[in-house]
Design a protein around this motif. Structure first.
Motif, PDB file in Angstrom:
ATOM      1  N   SER A 119      27.983  62.655 -14.441  1.00 30.31           N
ATOM      2  CA  SER A 119      27.042  63.266 -13.507  1.00 30.31           C
ATOM      3  C   SER A 119      27.841  63.969 -12.415  1.00 30.31           C
ATOM      4  CB  SER A 119      26.141  62.193 -12.890  1.00 30.31           C
ATOM      5  OG  SER A 119      24.966  62.759 -12.362  1.00 30.31           O
ATOM      6  N   HIS A 147      31.753  55.666  -9.202  1.00 33.05           N
ATOM      7  CA  HIS A 147      31.520  56.783  -8.288  1.00 33.05           C
ATOM      8  C   HIS A 147      32.848  57.302  -7.762  1.00 33.05           C
ATOM      9  CE1 HIS A 147      30.243  58.256  -4.069  1.00 33.05           C
ATOM     10  NE2 HIS A 147      30.168  59.244  -4.930  1.00 33.05           N
ATOM     11  N   ILE A 161      28.408  52.037 -12.888  1.00 33.97           N
ATOM     12  CA  ILE A 161      28.559  53.360 -12.275  1.00 33.97           C
ATOM     13  C   ILE A 161      29.909  53.430 -11.581  1.00 33.97           C
ATOM     14  CG2 ILE A 161      27.677  54.982 -10.561  1.00 33.97           C
ATOM     15  CD1 ILE A 161      24.898  53.832 -11.031  1.00 33.97           C
ATOM     16  N   TYR A 197      30.215  59.173 -11.985  1.00 33.44           N
ATOM     17  CA  TYR A 197      29.372  59.886 -11.018  1.00 33.44           C
ATOM     18  C   TYR A 197      30.270  60.599 -10.009  1.00 33.44           C
ATOM     19  CZ  TYR A 197      24.622  60.588  -9.291  1.00 33.44           C
ATOM     20  OH  TYR A 197      23.395  61.125  -8.981  1.00 33.44           O
ATOM     21  N   ILE A 205      24.008  58.900  -4.098  1.00 34.20           N
ATOM     22  CA  ILE A 205      24.580  57.798  -4.877  1.00 34.20           C
ATOM     23  C   ILE A 205      24.039  56.460  -4.387  1.00 34.20           C
ATOM     24  CG2 ILE A 205      26.666  57.620  -3.456  1.00 34.20           C
ATOM     25  CD1 ILE A 205      26.412  57.097  -7.277  1.00 34.20           C
TER      26      ILE A 205
END
Length: 206
Positions: A67, A45, A43, A10, A25
């Motif tokens: 993403s 990030h 995830i 992400y 987020i």
């Protein structure tokens, strides 16, 4: 995809500090934590993401989903430069971003561009990945947040990519703050693939 896990890379970028990518987020993580198969979704990030972060993430995380949330236009995605101060970002050409997706040994299965006018990137992307989502026009922060949170929560509940996409659009349409943008998300895919049959998260059959 079984309980071996779903890895999401992400990337968020807002070099001018004018987008609510931190709140996005946070909502995505909250939605995933409350979903059925939360234990199999990871995830990674990368805030204030640079081109180097993108390439490192592709090789080190080996994501199933990439993403991107930030500024974009028909021809570029705006990453950060790594500078100490706010300012102009690094405009990465859509073609170069797509090349990065296809450069790794195992490309992602899905790319999500939660960014303005990113529909223009999708046809190039599906040369490298089987599924891609982008936005047909300029999208406001409330709509972008609503789409992302519902989309990833639905995937983590075991919904297909098509169902998660449709549910996220319903979430947008049902909210006063985002209903005007509900028609912006666009899903494209490899013609040989049925997005209604693709579930990226599912319970372990054993």
């Amino acid at each position: 995809m079984s309980s071996a896990g779903l890895r999401v890379l992400y990337l968020t970028a807002s070099s001018a500090g004018d987008l609510r990518v931190g709140e996005e987020i946070r909502r995505v993580r909250a939605g995933v934590r409350g979903a059925l198969h939360r234990d199999v979704v990871e995830i990674e990030h990368l805030p204030a993401a640079t081109l180097g972060d993108l390439l490192d993430g592709l090789t080190r995380v080996a994501p199933h989903v990439v993403s991107f949330s930030g500024h974009a236009d028909e021809g570029f995605l705006e990453f950060e430069t790594g500078a100490d101060r706010r300012g102009s970002g690094h405009r990465l050409a859509a073609k170069v971003f797509a090349q990065a997706m296809g450069a790794v040994d195992v490309p992602p299965r899905l790319v999500v561009l939660n960014a303005c006018k990113s529909q223009a990137h999708l046809q190039e992307l599906v040369k490298a990945v089987p599924l891609a989502v982008g936005m047909a026009g300029s999208i406001g922060d409330p709509a972008a947040l609503a789409f992302a949170a519902r989309f990833y929560a639905s995937l983590t509940d075991g919904q297909s990519v098509l169902a998660a996409y449709r549910l996220a659009k319903v979430q947008m349409a049902g909210s006063t703050d985002s209903m005007m943008d509900a028609d912006l998300p666009v899903l494209v895919h490899d013609p040989a693939l049925d997005p209604a049959a693709v579930r990226l998260v599912s319970p372990d059959p054993s």
